[in-house]
Design an enzyme around this catalytic site. Sequence first.
Site, PDB file in Angstrom:
ATOM      1  N   LYS A 110      23.091  35.713 -20.434  1.00  0.00           N
ATOM      2  CA  LYS A 110      22.027  35.004 -19.967  1.00  0.00           C
ATOM      3  C   LYS A 110      21.803  35.113 -18.558  1.00  0.00           C
ATOM      4  O   LYS A 110      22.752  34.717 -17.686  1.00  0.00           O
ATOM      5  CB  LYS A 110      21.999  33.644 -20.323  1.00  0.00           C
ATOM      6  CG  LYS A 110      20.901  32.624 -19.754  1.00  0.00           C
ATOM      7  CD  LYS A 110      21.160  31.171 -20.182  1.00  0.00           C
ATOM      8  CE  LYS A 110      20.089  30.290 -19.716  1.00  0.00           C
ATOM      9  NZ  LYS A 110      20.345  28.801 -19.967  1.00  0.00           N
TER      10      LYS A 110
ATOM     11  N   ASP B 285      16.409  27.879 -13.036  1.00  0.00           N
ATOM     12  CA  ASP B 285      15.602  27.235 -14.178  1.00  0.00           C
ATOM     13  C   ASP B 285      15.314  25.892 -13.926  1.00  0.00           C
ATOM     14  O   ASP B 285      15.995  24.818 -13.681  1.00  0.00           O
ATOM     15  CB  ASP B 285      16.797  27.034 -15.257  1.00  0.00           C
ATOM     16  CG  ASP B 285      16.039  26.645 -16.595  1.00  0.00           C
ATOM     17  OD1 ASP B 285      14.920  26.375 -16.645  1.00  0.00           O
ATOM     18  OD2 ASP B 285      16.760  25.949 -17.611  1.00  0.00           O
TER      19      ASP B 285
ATOM     20  N   LYS C 128      12.577  19.806 -15.953  1.00  0.00           N
ATOM     21  CA  LYS C 128      13.816  19.180 -16.066  1.00  0.00           C
ATOM     22  C   LYS C 128      13.799  17.806 -14.958  1.00  0.00           C
ATOM     23  O   LYS C 128      12.817  18.057 -14.210  1.00  0.00           O
ATOM     24  CB  LYS C 128      15.001  20.027 -15.552  1.00  0.00           C
ATOM     25  CG  LYS C 128      15.378  21.065 -16.428  1.00  0.00           C
ATOM     26  CD  LYS C 128      16.581  21.998 -15.843  1.00  0.00           C
ATOM     27  CE  LYS C 128      16.929  23.213 -16.476  1.00  0.00           C
ATOM     28  NZ  LYS C 128      17.691  22.695 -17.943  1.00  0.00           N
TER      29      LYS C 128
ATOM     30  N   ASP D 145      22.591  29.143 -13.697  1.00  0.00           N
ATOM     31  CA  ASP D 145      22.214  29.386 -14.948  1.00  0.00           C
ATOM     32  C   ASP D 145      22.223  30.941 -15.541  1.00  0.00           C
ATOM     33  O   ASP D 145      21.756  31.499 -16.586  1.00  0.00           O
ATOM     34  CB  ASP D 145      20.685  28.906 -15.185  1.00  0.00           C
ATOM     35  CG  ASP D 145      20.632  28.394 -16.652  1.00  0.00           C
ATOM     36  OD1 ASP D 145      21.326  28.213 -17.249  1.00  0.00           O
ATOM     37  OD2 ASP D 145      19.361  28.298 -16.801  1.00  0.00           O
TER      38      ASP D 145
ATOM     39  N   ASP E  28      12.125  24.789 -21.844  1.00  0.00           N
ATOM     40  CA  ASP E  28      13.707  24.714 -21.259  1.00  0.00           C
ATOM     41  C   ASP E  28      14.640  25.130 -22.082  1.00  0.00           C
ATOM     42  O   ASP E  28      16.084  25.041 -21.798  1.00  0.00           O
ATOM     43  CB  ASP E  28      13.822  23.090 -21.012  1.00  0.00           C
ATOM     44  CG  ASP E  28      14.827  22.861 -19.918  1.00  0.00           C
ATOM     45  OD1 ASP E  28      15.252  23.864 -19.150  1.00  0.00           O
ATOM     46  OD2 ASP E  28      15.689  21.837 -19.892  1.00  0.00           O
TER      47      ASP E  28
ATOM     48  N   GLU F  36      14.769  28.369 -22.691  1.00  0.00           N
ATOM     49  CA  GLU F  36      14.538  29.636 -22.270  1.00  0.00           C
ATOM     50  C   GLU F  36      15.533  30.589 -22.233  1.00  0.00           C
ATOM     51  O   GLU F  36      15.265  31.761 -22.760  1.00  0.00           O
ATOM     52  CB  GLU F  36      14.107  29.521 -20.779  1.00  0.00           C
ATOM     53  CG  GLU F  36      14.974  29.825 -19.531  1.00  0.00           C
ATOM     54  CD  GLU F  36      15.738  28.478 -19.684  1.00  0.00           C
ATOM     55  OE1 GLU F  36      17.114  28.674 -19.390  1.00  0.00           O
ATOM     56  OE2 GLU F  36      15.436  27.511 -20.083  1.00  0.00           O
TER      57      GLU F  36
ATOM     58  N   ARG G 162      17.964  31.225 -24.645  1.00  0.00           N
ATOM     59  CA  ARG G 162      17.985  31.911 -25.937  1.00  0.00           C
ATOM     60  C   ARG G 162      16.769  32.873 -26.256  1.00  0.00           C
ATOM     61  O   ARG G 162      16.821  33.847 -26.963  1.00  0.00           O
ATOM     62  CB  ARG G 162      18.194  30.910 -27.183  1.00  0.00           C
ATOM     63  CG  ARG G 162      16.881  30.030 -27.341  1.00  0.00           C
ATOM     64  CD  ARG G 162      17.032  28.760 -27.856  1.00  0.00           C
ATOM     65  NE  ARG G 162      17.796  27.924 -27.239  1.00  0.00           N
ATOM     66  CZ  ARG G 162      18.235  26.569 -27.553  1.00  0.00           C
ATOM     67  NH1 ARG G 162      17.803  26.148 -28.728  1.00  0.00           N
ATOM     68  NH2 ARG G 162      18.834  25.591 -26.824  1.00  0.00           N
TER      69      ARG G 162
END
Length: 471
Positions: free
Chosen positions: A237, A242, A249, A260, A319, A321, A323
Amino acid sequence: MLVVPVRKADSSAAVPVAAVPAEIGAEVASFLSESGQLAKPGQAESWKRPLRTPTKIVFAGVGSGDETGWRLAGAAISRQAAKDATIAIVVPEDLAPEALRGLAEGLWLAEYKYRLRENKPEEVRLLASAEVLCADTPERQSVLKTASAVASLTNFARDLTNTPSLIKTPEWFTEQVVSRAEAMPGVSATVRDPKQLADDGFGGILAVGGGSAHSPRLVELSWNPPNATEHIVFAGKGITYDTGGVDIKPPDAMLLMRKDMSGAAAVCAIVLAAAQLNLPFRVTALAPLAENMVSGSSWRSGDVVRHYGGLTSEIHNTDAEGRVVLADVLAYAFANLEPDVLIDISTLTGAGRVSLGPKIASMFTASDELAATLSDAAREAGESVWRMPLADEYAKDVIADLGDFNNAAGNPGAITAALYLREFVGPARDKWAHFDLSAPAWSETDDGELVRGATGWGVRTMVRWLLARAG
């Protein structure tokens, strides 16, 4: 500076006192006889000797003397020796190769620092060299070569992860990795820009990155030696920042979102390590890179995203995202790369931290053999994992109404995220493993060989696993 390792049980030197220079042997023996818990792995005490040689002696605990103990000792030595130009480390003449590897990794990993500001005088390290006082053999040279590759590329992954997202756009990340790859014979890099992503059908990456002024990328990095016996594919990933997207968030949760993309950093470093160590496998890294930002072009909850290969995701939370970008590359890997093993590494869920705390990564796989070998590699490398269930009783929650799959199926969050990803690996389920490491990708304190900040989690484990697989 002279370093004397101390082992557990009797707090005696891990090497005979006779191996210490004769002029200080009595002092060393006296100090050891008065020490209490000095042999605890990673514990170190220094003894200064002004106007004498050596000017300082450090006693470092190695515990029972296994690789972990020596790694922790190496880390403690690195910190104790920060203000010394050179050090000499006394070790047993029959020091096991794995102990030497642990010592070297601990020294190199614990000295890592990432700074954008200029170091203050008290933060400047002087240590330039460490001499291990034992016979030089081809086996020990090989061990040090491996430790050096692992440490340097773990630190490369740390650098990528620690870099603030103002600098670390998907394009910047791509440039760093491609630059490294070009300097390494046998490594190739392919980069897909937004047009190529659209032409090839990577709808998940485009959706997640659609709200940012910094467009997404997909890096495919490969080490492909002649006569490769297997193809191992790693996916990581790569969300360079993010915000959570439209489902934004809270501010505190965004503070460390530069991390991230830890999974993407790790998988790229793993391929570079495989090349540096000339491993006999074709090893490929897939790093989907995007910023999940808020703007008029952001994706929305309620959207249906079409992934590589045609499966779709109904978006229940922007959020969730990571996956969604991984779904694209897992489907691509299955359709095009014929992996013998497919492993993804990602800072995927906060639920992983709730389940296992800040130091342990969640591992999901249907293969008992893969779980066992990966767990062994993690333990030997000094990284912690715990196998979690791919519980089929929650699989129905991943099914969506409008699209094929719901990207945010809810609790138990780490399990439903893994079940969602499983849908994109086709019949390769029995040779796929998923690692969720949002917590252990970052250390809040200096701890053993870790330093505050990015840990580079996964590089050590996966290189150890590849080496074991090579036999």
